[in-house]
Design a protein around this motif. Structure first.
Motif, short mmCIF file in Angstrom:
data_model
loop_
_atom_site.label_atom_id
_atom_site.label_comp_id
_atom_site.label_asym_id
_atom_site.label_seq_id
_atom_site.Cartn_x
_atom_site.Cartn_y
_atom_site.Cartn_z
N HIS A 12 0.30 7.11 -13.44
CA HIS A 12 1.20 5.97 -13.59
C HIS A 12 1.26 5.19 -12.28
O HIS A 12 2.23 5.28 -11.53
CB HIS A 12 2.60 6.44 -14.02
CG HIS A 12 2.58 7.14 -15.34
ND1 HIS A 12 2.43 6.47 -16.52
CD2 HIS A 12 2.63 8.45 -15.65
CE1 HIS A 12 2.43 7.34 -17.52
NE2 HIS A 12 2.54 8.55 -17.01
N PRO A 13 0.21 4.42 -12.01
CA PRO A 13 0.18 3.67 -10.74
C PRO A 13 1.19 2.54 -10.71
O PRO A 13 1.61 2.02 -11.75
CB PRO A 13 -1.25 3.13 -10.70
CG PRO A 13 -1.67 3.03 -12.13
CD PRO A 13 -0.98 4.19 -12.81
N ALA A 14 1.57 2.16 -9.51
CA ALA A 14 2.40 0.98 -9.31
C ALA A 14 1.53 -0.25 -9.54
O ALA A 14 0.38 -0.30 -9.08
CB ALA A 14 2.97 0.97 -7.90
N ALA A 67 10.62 -3.80 -2.15
CA ALA A 67 9.45 -3.83 -3.02
C ALA A 67 9.91 -3.99 -4.47
O ALA A 67 10.84 -3.33 -4.92
CB ALA A 67 8.65 -2.55 -2.87
N THR A 68 9.22 -4.86 -5.17
CA THR A 68 9.43 -5.05 -6.59
C THR A 68 8.11 -4.72 -7.25
O THR A 68 7.05 -5.21 -6.83
CB THR A 68 9.85 -6.51 -6.88
OG1 THR A 68 11.10 -6.75 -6.21
CG2 THR A 68 10.00 -6.76 -8.37
N ASP A 94 10.27 0.87 -13.48
CA ASP A 94 10.03 -0.39 -12.78
C ASP A 94 11.17 -0.62 -11.80
O ASP A 94 12.33 -0.26 -12.07
CB ASP A 94 9.97 -1.56 -13.77
CG ASP A 94 8.77 -1.49 -14.71
OD1 ASP A 94 7.89 -0.62 -14.51
OD2 ASP A 94 8.72 -2.31 -15.64
N ARG A 95 10.87 -1.20 -10.65
CA ARG A 95 11.88 -1.40 -9.61
C ARG A 95 11.93 -2.85 -9.15
O ARG A 95 10.92 -3.54 -9.09
CB ARG A 95 11.59 -0.51 -8.40
CG ARG A 95 11.66 0.97 -8.71
CD ARG A 95 13.08 1.39 -9.08
NE ARG A 95 13.18 2.78 -9.42
CZ ARG A 95 13.49 3.23 -10.64
NH1 ARG A 95 13.74 2.40 -11.62
NH2 ARG A 95 13.57 4.53 -10.86
N ALA A 122 0.83 -1.21 0.00
CA ALA A 122 0.00 0.00 0.00
C ALA A 122 0.87 1.25 0.00
O ALA A 122 0.58 2.22 -0.71
CB ALA A 122 -0.94 -0.01 1.21
N ALA A 123 1.96 1.25 0.77
CA ALA A 123 2.86 2.40 0.81
C ALA A 123 3.48 2.66 -0.55
O ALA A 123 3.58 3.82 -0.99
CB ALA A 123 3.95 2.19 1.86
N VAL A 124 3.88 1.61 -1.24
CA VAL A 124 4.46 1.75 -2.59
C VAL A 124 3.44 2.40 -3.52
O VAL A 124 3.76 3.31 -4.28
CB VAL A 124 4.93 0.39 -3.14
CG1 VAL A 124 5.26 0.48 -4.63
CG2 VAL A 124 6.14 -0.12 -2.36
#
Length: 148
Positions: A103-105, A119-120, A130-131, A54-56
């Protein structure tokens, strides 16, 4: 994954709101004035990273929307020492101007070990953002972006 994170976040918020309300029938303290013990809540293993997911999502949305107050507040204390709020405002305003706010995660996966998390995730429409195993730190009761 975004739907499950949204559902989990909504469930957590509902649980928090429910915990804050009380009916007149159940006292919160014993006759001696000592507060009653709070129940222990255990989180099932499959949901341990929900708060980080949720934080991401919140941080990514705030970053691309140029919501400086929200995004900067989500920086770890270590990262906040490295950039002023005004300088950070310039970064998020440029991101919004260059890429737009939507641009949502997506596909967020969290790996949590105590007060450290990784977090990926993907950023919709912007694969260069992208991470993989992005570091996050639990400070107090909130996850903070720690990839500075």
């Amino acid at each position: 994954m975004r739907t499950s994170a949204t559902i989990a976040t909504a469930a957590l918020l509902l649980a928090a709101l429910t915990a804050c309300s009380s009916s007149g029938d159940s006292p919160t303290a014993s006759d001696s004035g000592t507060p009653a013990a709070e129940p222990t809540v255990s989180v099932p293993a499959e949901h341990e990273g929900d708060d980080l997911e949720a934080a991401v999502a919140v941080y990514t949305a705030a970053y691309f929307a140029a919501d400086t107050d929200t995004a900067y507040a989500m920086l770890s204390a270590r990262c906040a020492k490295e950039i002023t709020k005004d300088a950070y405002a310039g970064v998020v305003q440029k991101a919004k101007a260059d890429y737009g706010p939507d641009h949502p995660a997506t596909d967020v996966q969290a790996d949590v070990s105590g007060e450290l998390g990784h977090a990926t995730y993907k950023v919709e429409g912007l694969p260069k953002f992208d991470r993989t195993k992005q570091p996050w730190a639990l400070e107090g009761d909130a996850w903070k972006y720690d990839a500075c």
